[in-house]
Scaffold this motif. Structure first.
Motif, PDB file in Angstrom:
ATOM      1  N   LEU A  83       0.828  -1.208   0.000  1.00  0.00           N
ATOM      2  CA  LEU A  83       0.000   0.000   0.000  1.00  0.00           C
ATOM      3  C   LEU A  83       0.859   1.252   0.000  1.00  0.00           C
ATOM      4  O   LEU A  83       0.476   2.275  -0.555  1.00  0.00           O
ATOM      5  CB  LEU A  83      -0.925   0.011   1.213  1.00  0.00           C
ATOM      6  N   GLY A  84       2.010   1.200   0.668  1.00  0.00           N
ATOM      7  CA  GLY A  84       2.902   2.345   0.772  1.00  0.00           C
ATOM      8  C   GLY A  84       3.697   2.269   2.053  1.00  0.00           C
ATOM      9  O   GLY A  84       3.881   1.197   2.618  1.00  0.00           O
ATOM     10  N   HIS A  85       4.172   3.447   2.511  1.00  0.00           N
ATOM     11  CA  HIS A  85       5.020   3.511   3.692  1.00  0.00           C
ATOM     12  C   HIS A  85       4.562   4.626   4.624  1.00  0.00           C
ATOM     13  O   HIS A  85       3.967   5.593   4.178  1.00  0.00           O
ATOM     14  CB  HIS A  85       6.478   3.787   3.292  1.00  0.00           C
ATOM     15  N   GLY A  86       4.894   4.489   5.880  1.00  0.00           N
ATOM     16  CA  GLY A  86       4.720   5.569   6.831  1.00  0.00           C
ATOM     17  C   GLY A  86       3.635   5.366   7.861  1.00  0.00           C
ATOM     18  O   GLY A  86       2.693   4.590   7.663  1.00  0.00           O
ATOM     19  N   SER A  87       3.787   6.093   8.954  1.00  0.00           N
ATOM     20  CA  SER A  87       2.847   5.946  10.068  1.00  0.00           C
ATOM     21  C   SER A  87       1.473   6.524   9.757  1.00  0.00           C
ATOM     22  O   SER A  87       0.466   6.035  10.269  1.00  0.00           O
ATOM     23  CB  SER A  87       3.418   6.573  11.345  1.00  0.00           C
ATOM     24  N   SER A  88       1.412   7.562   8.917  1.00  0.00           N
ATOM     25  CA  SER A  88       0.097   8.111   8.553  1.00  0.00           C
ATOM     26  C   SER A  88      -0.711   7.099   7.751  1.00  0.00           C
ATOM     27  O   SER A  88      -1.902   6.918   7.975  1.00  0.00           O
ATOM     28  CB  SER A  88       0.248   9.407   7.748  1.00  0.00           C
ATOM     29  N   LEU A  89      -0.044   6.455   6.805  1.00  0.00           N
ATOM     30  CA  LEU A  89      -0.729   5.426   6.014  1.00  0.00           C
ATOM     31  C   LEU A  89      -1.153   4.270   6.909  1.00  0.00           C
ATOM     32  O   LEU A  89      -2.268   3.765   6.797  1.00  0.00           O
ATOM     33  CB  LEU A  89       0.150   4.928   4.871  1.00  0.00           C
ATOM     34  N   TRP A  90      -0.270   3.850   7.815  1.00  0.00           N
ATOM     35  CA  TRP A  90      -0.624   2.760   8.727  1.00  0.00           C
ATOM     36  C   TRP A  90      -1.843   3.138   9.573  1.00  0.00           C
ATOM     37  O   TRP A  90      -2.767   2.346   9.731  1.00  0.00           O
ATOM     38  CB  TRP A  90       0.549   2.385   9.628  1.00  0.00           C
ATOM     39  N   ALA A  91      -1.855   4.354  10.108  1.00  0.00           N
ATOM     40  CA  ALA A  91      -2.981   4.788  10.934  1.00  0.00           C
ATOM     41  C   ALA A  91      -4.278   4.742  10.129  1.00  0.00           C
ATOM     42  O   ALA A  91      -5.312   4.275  10.622  1.00  0.00           O
ATOM     43  CB  ALA A  91      -2.733   6.198  11.477  1.00  0.00           C
ATOM     44  N   PHE A  92      -4.230   5.211   8.884  1.00  0.00           N
ATOM     45  CA  PHE A  92      -5.405   5.206   8.024  1.00  0.00           C
ATOM     46  C   PHE A  92      -5.862   3.777   7.710  1.00  0.00           C
ATOM     47  O   PHE A  92      -7.014   3.409   7.940  1.00  0.00           O
ATOM     48  CB  PHE A  92      -5.108   5.961   6.727  1.00  0.00           C
ATOM     49  N   ALA A  93      -4.945   2.959   7.168  1.00  0.00           N
ATOM     50  CA  ALA A  93      -5.308   1.601   6.721  1.00  0.00           C
ATOM     51  C   ALA A  93      -5.746   0.720   7.886  1.00  0.00           C
ATOM     52  O   ALA A  93      -6.715  -0.039   7.769  1.00  0.00           O
ATOM     53  CB  ALA A  93      -4.132   0.968   5.977  1.00  0.00           C
ATOM     54  N   SER A  94      -5.052   0.828   9.025  1.00  0.00           N
ATOM     55  CA  SER A  94      -5.393  -0.044  10.157  1.00  0.00           C
ATOM     56  C   SER A  94      -6.720   0.350  10.797  1.00  0.00           C
ATOM     57  O   SER A  94      -7.406  -0.493  11.373  1.00  0.00           O
ATOM     58  CB  SER A  94      -4.264  -0.029  11.194  1.00  0.00           C
ATOM     59  N   THR A  95      -7.086   1.618  10.688  1.00  0.00           N
ATOM     60  CA  THR A  95      -8.401   2.059  11.175  1.00  0.00           C
ATOM     61  C   THR A  95      -9.500   1.640  10.204  1.00  0.00           C
ATOM     62  O   THR A  95     -10.523   1.072  10.605  1.00  0.00           O
ATOM     63  CB  THR A  95      -8.421   3.590  11.365  1.00  0.00           C
ATOM     64  N   GLU A  96      -9.293   1.918   8.929  1.00  0.00           N
ATOM     65  CA  GLU A  96     -10.304   1.607   7.912  1.00  0.00           C
ATOM     66  C   GLU A  96     -10.606   0.112   7.821  1.00  0.00           C
ATOM     67  O   GLU A  96     -11.756  -0.278   7.639  1.00  0.00           O
ATOM     68  CB  GLU A  96      -9.871   2.143   6.547  1.00  0.00           C
ATOM     69  N   ILE A  97      -9.588  -0.731   7.921  1.00  0.00           N
ATOM     70  CA  ILE A  97      -9.807  -2.177   7.763  1.00  0.00           C
ATOM     71  C   ILE A  97     -10.764  -2.701   8.836  1.00  0.00           C
ATOM     72  O   ILE A  97     -11.552  -3.599   8.577  1.00  0.00           O
ATOM     73  CB  ILE A  97      -8.472  -2.964   7.785  1.00  0.00           C
ATOM     74  N   LEU A  98     -10.702  -2.123  10.035  1.00  0.00           N
ATOM     75  CA  LEU A  98     -11.538  -2.613  11.137  1.00  0.00           C
ATOM     76  C   LEU A  98     -12.876  -1.900  11.249  1.00  0.00           C
ATOM     77  O   LEU A  98     -13.621  -2.112  12.205  1.00  0.00           O
ATOM     78  CB  LEU A  98     -10.770  -2.527  12.466  1.00  0.00           C
ATOM     79  N   ARG A  99     -13.205  -1.081  10.250  1.00  0.00           N
ATOM     80  CA  ARG A  99     -14.536  -0.464  10.217  1.00  0.00           C
ATOM     81  C   ARG A  99     -15.144  -0.598   8.812  1.00  0.00           C
ATOM     82  O   ARG A  99     -15.854   0.281   8.347  1.00  0.00           O
ATOM     83  CB  ARG A  99     -14.508   0.973  10.707  1.00  0.00           C
TER      84      ARG A  99
END
Length: 196
Positions: free
Chosen positions: A44-60
């Motif tokens: 998907l890409g790199h970085g903590s902002s992307l992780w925060a987005f993807a990890s939140t979205e996947i669980l909702r």
């Protein structure tokens, strides 16, 4: 035109055995009992902002709703889109695919949720009345180099009844939606100071 038939959602049962197999690597394998296996991991890409987005979205439900599906819980027409509606293990939902003038209601049950610091996701199984039989999992991982990955795994086979005849069309729809899934969690974030 709405395609939804059969008993109410709460009365529907899983259409296969081995619930959670797409997350646990259990006994049900591609080819066994006529199941077709699929697994792909996509950067998907790199970085903590992307992780925060993807990890939140996947669980909702973001991987589904950002790909064109609507999601409704077992209650009367309760939409699951938006904040505050997490994916919950054991709950049953309608995944609603909009294909032109058709609205196809796919009954599913969440069979497992993963919620670890660097790994998030869920798996759902098909319930009676779904166009296919089997299970699908969506997992996002953050690796030590800061890269963020989405893995999709599924085991499917034709449904019984009238949906069985439509299995070739369902396989085409799966391909279309999988491309959307891999795009769904890539943004809308960019943090240049974060490697993303």
């Amino acid at each position: 035109m709405v395609l939804r038939s059969g008993p109410v959602l709460s009365e529907r049962k899983l259409t296969y055995g081995g619930a959670g197999v797409t997350l646990t690597g259990g006994e049900l394998r591609a080819g066994s009992a006529g199941f077709r296996g699929y697994e792909r991991t996509f950067l998907l890409g790199h970085g903590s902002s992307l992780w925060a987005f993807a990890s939140t979205e996947i669980l909702r439900w973001g991987v589904k709703t950002r790909s064109g599906f609507s999601v409704e819980s077992a209650g009367p027409s309760t939409s699951v889109t938006g904040l505050g509606h997490p994916v919950i293990a054991g709950n049953k939902y309608w995944l609603i695919a909009n294909l032109g003038p058709l609205r196809i209601h796919e009954p599913v049950q969440v069979v497992a949720v993963v919620d670890k610091p660097d790994r998030k996701g869920f798996a759902y199984g098909t319930l009676a009345g779904h166009p296919v039989r089997g299970e699908e999992a969506f997992i996002v991982d953050r690796r030590t180099d800061g890269s963020v990955w989405l893995t999709i795994r599924s085991l499917t086979r034709p449904a019984s009844g009238l949906w069985g005849a439509a299995y070739p069309v369902a396989l085409l729809a799966q391909r279309l939606y999988r491309r959307r899934y891999f795009r769904s969690l890539r943004g809308p974030v960019h943090d240049p100071g974060d490697g993303g």
